[in-house]
Design an enzyme around this catalytic site. Structure first.
Site, mmCIF file in Angstrom:
data_model
loop_
_atom_site.group_PDB
_atom_site.id
_atom_site.type_symbol
_atom_site.label_atom_id
_atom_site.label_comp_id
_atom_site.label_asym_id
_atom_site.label_seq_id
_atom_site.Cartn_x
_atom_site.Cartn_y
_atom_site.Cartn_z
ATOM 1 N N PHE A 295 -6.182 3.792 3.424
ATOM 2 C CA PHE A 295 -5.388 3.053 2.417
ATOM 3 C C PHE A 295 -6.042 3.010 1.114
ATOM 4 O O PHE A 295 -7.351 2.704 1.027
ATOM 5 C CB PHE A 295 -4.946 1.803 3.291
ATOM 6 C CG PHE A 295 -4.571 0.697 2.154
ATOM 7 C CD1 PHE A 295 -2.992 1.212 1.880
ATOM 8 C CD2 PHE A 295 -5.089 -0.341 1.480
ATOM 9 C CE1 PHE A 295 -2.416 0.160 0.553
ATOM 10 C CE2 PHE A 295 -4.447 -1.254 0.989
ATOM 11 C CZ PHE A 295 -3.067 -1.066 0.360
ATOM 12 N N HIS B 150 -7.753 -2.008 10.636
ATOM 13 C CA HIS B 150 -6.875 -2.453 9.670
ATOM 14 C C HIS B 150 -5.881 -1.317 9.263
ATOM 15 O O HIS B 150 -4.916 -1.556 9.522
ATOM 16 C CB HIS B 150 -7.616 -2.918 8.404
ATOM 17 C CG HIS B 150 -8.252 -4.309 8.677
ATOM 18 N ND1 HIS B 150 -7.423 -5.265 9.002
ATOM 19 C CD2 HIS B 150 -9.513 -4.804 8.359
ATOM 20 C CE1 HIS B 150 -8.103 -6.478 9.059
ATOM 21 N NE2 HIS B 150 -9.434 -6.064 8.628
ATOM 22 N N THR B 151 -6.274 -0.605 8.083
ATOM 23 C CA THR B 151 -5.408 0.556 7.829
ATOM 24 C C THR B 151 -4.420 1.157 8.535
ATOM 25 O O THR B 151 -5.094 1.671 9.667
ATOM 26 C CB THR B 151 -6.431 1.506 6.793
ATOM 27 O OG1 THR B 151 -7.025 0.808 6.092
ATOM 28 C CG2 THR B 151 -5.392 2.320 6.102
ATOM 29 N N GLN B 152 -3.245 0.860 8.650
ATOM 30 C CA GLN B 152 -2.435 1.422 9.783
ATOM 31 C C GLN B 152 -1.444 2.635 9.009
ATOM 32 O O GLN B 152 -1.938 3.008 7.773
ATOM 33 C CB GLN B 152 -1.483 0.337 10.276
ATOM 34 C CG GLN B 152 -1.716 -0.896 9.737
ATOM 35 C CD GLN B 152 -0.492 -1.552 9.228
ATOM 36 O OE1 GLN B 152 0.394 -1.346 9.636
ATOM 37 N NE2 GLN B 152 -0.728 -2.480 8.216
#
Lengths: 208, 252, 266
Positions: B14, C42-44
């Site tokens: 992300f 976290h990062t999904q």
């Protein structure tokens, strides 16, 4: 490392009233190391056509000779001097021949074009490294300081400048642009082409 | 797979940052400062909105321009304003400009390892009544200058400013010298020219222009009177004063 | 794990090495070790998603629309899901992106409205406050590198003023007379800017309805993650109104005879 920034250098050309100007810096570098402050990038192609070749230095030399050859061939075959617009297409097709293994040069040219009435019309053009032509009515720029040149030129240039004013505008644009570019500078030269003479001036610039 | 494409499980990371375009600029005069920014906000090739302010009045003598990642920018301005309010409650006066500059540096450096992705330019009036511009990088390096451009078109504008504000590469006529500070009308013209030029050649600049003008206490506002789109933002008429001029830029 | 017994805590307090009062400066204390830290993902990525949301300002307030499809990748998984959520009495929230993250936001918003109501202090939340709240939540989560994977539109009408704002997974915010998320930003925005921007005060409710209907149809023709069923929400001085799901009128007659469009066999 981008090959276009390997040696550095920048060129600009501007249109004035019955005149054109073309200017370049004089730096030759090896990435961030300065090598020479006498490296010319502008070459006369005829009495009224000047060509600037910013980009990879080895290709500057190659292309300069390449264009000398092709220009001579043209003159012999046609038995007349080439017109700037024709020359622009010659530049374009020479570069496009190497579409998939290009010369790393973005040529800028300036000249005076003969009109049917016998008068001379200002002409400038530039291409990318594979020969995509850009005929601008105001100014064209190329090289490592191109974004800076665009900014300053857009602010300083105005239509119908007389030769001396065009020289000043062109010189100021180049000098201030290259002073904000690490890969360009180390002196400059400016050519102003008018119908009866060409004025060449070599300028001192910041040496840092 | 023989090509080993599955040997490392691939993970998309992300990215908490983006760039929202635009350009800001500030110029200090002897007893005034102009702080300007365009109002376009974009992401990639899309214009999100034609009016998102990047320049903010902090006090009657300080204006902050913020450019880069808009979400970080807005949050940063919010926090600076909060700190200035706390200062006001504690000291019953507005924080001086050079103190705001140092505050901004510490706030930026506090986020050294997850930076606010923004370039800041702080402009206003110093305690001695002089116009001042402070420019910052995203992690807090800063210096006081007479002029600075930042953001998407900074490389177009800054060399133009070098030439027109610092008179770089220009020699004064014999027996004369270049002025150290330009008068307000000249500065406003240069700001407008800078933004119309940047709009012409940079796709992320345009739509609207906001020019904040901070005048030192006692300086006449006469040269501003009658200007189109002028609005006064000061809280009191007898101290340093803040004005804003809003103009249209090309929308293409 | 067993809960800590009294004996355990006493034992701890008697341990000379344990600094029960935290007397050392932060940087000298033993680092707090989270044994689960390595297991926290976290990062999904978005899983069940909604496509574009469109919204415009018009004479009486704002109008927002979204289709009712919840996709699972390219699968049209749930075909009657509402992505427009009223908040309080003057706000509508519409979301594209991950729908489970949106449902979490819905519960946060409902909780917020309830909390505000229980104060009984004659204050309630308007669209600007809801937008500010959402932007703080989304920016906070992106700063923890654990984003809520949505682009959210907040529209409303309060004290005689329209509000239309945007916030996304990065915490980026803005407002404009017409906003669209997802594919709408590419396909609907050119239509909306032409029809709406600068004419907000003139557009009637039926004008606004027609414009959004047109955009939804264009989106259905070109956005593969859309469906021909959508909801319209209006927020005016009369409050929030969300319509039932209604069908889009489409015509495919032109496709007849075009190879690749119609139902040709060869």
């Amino acid at each position: 490392m981008s090959i276009m920034e390997y040696n550095g250098g920048s060129v600009i050309a501007m249109v004035g009233k019955e005149c054109v100007a073309i200017a370049s810096d004089l730096r030759l570098g090896n990435q961030s190391l300065g090598i020479s402050s006498h490296f010319q990038k502008i070459f006369p192609m005829s009495d009224r056509i000047y060509l600037g070749l910013p980009g990879l230095a080895t290709d500057v030399t190659t292309l300069k000779e390449q264009f000398r050859l092709r220009l001579n061939m043209y003159t012999i075959k046609e038995e007349r001097e080439i017109e700037p617009e024709t020359f622009a297409h010659l530049v374009s097709s020479t570069l496009y021949e190497r579409r998939f293994g290009p010369y790393f040069i973005e040529p800028v040219m300036a000249g005076l074009q003969k009109t049917p009435s016998g008068a001379y019309k200002p002409f400038i053009a530039a291409t990318d490294l594979i020969g995509c032509l850009n005929f601008a009515k105001d100014f064209v720029v190329a090289g490592t300081a191109s974004t800076k040149l665009f900014g300053v030129a857009e602010g300083l240039w105005e239509p119908d400048l007389e030769p001396e004013d065009l020289f000043e505008t062109c010189a100021q644009t180049l000098l201030n642009a290259v002073d904000r570019d690490a890969y360009s500078g180390w002196g400059a030269e400016v050519y102003v082409v008018t119908k009866d003479k060409v004025i060449k001036r070599t300028l001192k610039g910041r040496m840092d | 797979m023989p090509d080993g494409s599955f040997s490392h499980p691939q993970q998309r990371q992300f990215n908490p940052y983006t760039e929202n375009g635009g350009t800001i600029l500030a110029i200090a005069g002897a007893d005034f400062t102009v702080i300007a920014g365009d109002t376009r906000q974009s992401e990639g090739y899309s214009i999100q909105t034609r009016y998102a302010p990047k320049v903010f009045r902090l006090t009657d003598r300080a204006v902050l321009a913020v450019n880069g990642f808009a979400a970080d920018g807005n949050m940063f301005v919010k926090k600076v304003k909060q700190r200035l309010e706390w200062y006001r409650h504690a000291h019953a006066k507005d924080m001086p400009l050079r103190a705001i500059a140092r505050l901004i540096q510490t706030m930026l450096y506090a986020q050294r390892f997850f930076p606010y992705y923004v370039y800041n330019i702080l402009g206003g009036i110093e305690e001695d009544g002089s116009g001042a511009v402070y420019s910052f990088d995203p992690v807090g390096s800063y210096e006081r200058e007479a002029c600075r451009a930042a953001g998407a078109a900074s490389s177009l504008v800054q060399p133009f400013l070098d030439n027109q504000i610092y008179f770089k590469n220009q020699t004064a006529a014999p027996g004369t010298s270049h002025p150290t500070h330009l008068p307000l009308p000249d500065v406003l013209s240069i700001v407008i020219d800078s933004f119309t030029s940047a709009t012409e050649r940079h796709i992320e600049v345009g739509d609207g222009l906001e020019m904040y003008i901070v005048l030192a206490k006692g300086r006449s506002a006469q040269s501003l009177e009658g200007m189109r789109g002028l609005q006064e933002l000061s809280t009191r008429p007898d101290g340093d004063r803040v004005f804003v001029i809003r103009k249209e830029l090309k929308k293409d | 794990m067993f809960p800590l017994t009294r004996a355990d805590s006493f034992a701890q307090r008697n341990d000379d090495a344990f600094d029960a009062y935290g007397t050392y400066p932060l940087h000298q204390r033993a680092p707090h070790k989270d044994v689960f830290a390595e297991g926290v993902q976290h990062t999904q990525q978005p899983i069940v998603t909604g496509t574009s949301v469109l919204a415009i300002q018009y004479k009486d307030g704002i109008m927002m629309t979204a289709d009712t499809l919840a996709s699972y990748g390219s699968l049209a998984r749930f075909k009657d899901v509402s992505r427009l959520h009223p908040v309080g009495t003057s706000t509508i929230v519409g979301a594209s992106g991950d729908l489970s993250d949106f449902q979490y936001l819905q519960s946060r918003l409902d909780q917020l409205v309830t909390d505000e109501f229980t104060h009984a202090d004659a204050h309630d939340l308007g669209p600007a406050e809801v937008h500010e709240f959402l932007s703080r939540v989304l920016y906070g989560r992106r700063s923890k590198m654990d984003p809520l994977w949505n682009s959210v539109l907040v529209g409303g009408f309060r004290d005689g003023k329209r509000f239309l704002g945007y916030v996304d997974l990065l915490g980026t915010t803005y407002s404009a007379p017409s906003i669209a998320t997802g594919y709408g930003a590419y396909i609907a925005i050119p239509i909306l800017r032409e029809a709406v921007d600068g004419r907000q005060d003139k557009l009637s409710e039926s004008d606004a309805k027609a414009i959004l209907h047109d955009c939804m149809r264009v989106l259905f023709y070109r956005d593969a993650r859309s469906i021909d069923k959508y909801q319209l929400a209006t927020v005016t001085a009369d409050g929030v109104h969300v319509s039932d799901a209604q069908p889009l009128d489409t015509s495919w007659g032109f496709a007849e005879g075009i190879r690749g469009y119609g139902a040709q066999t060869q």
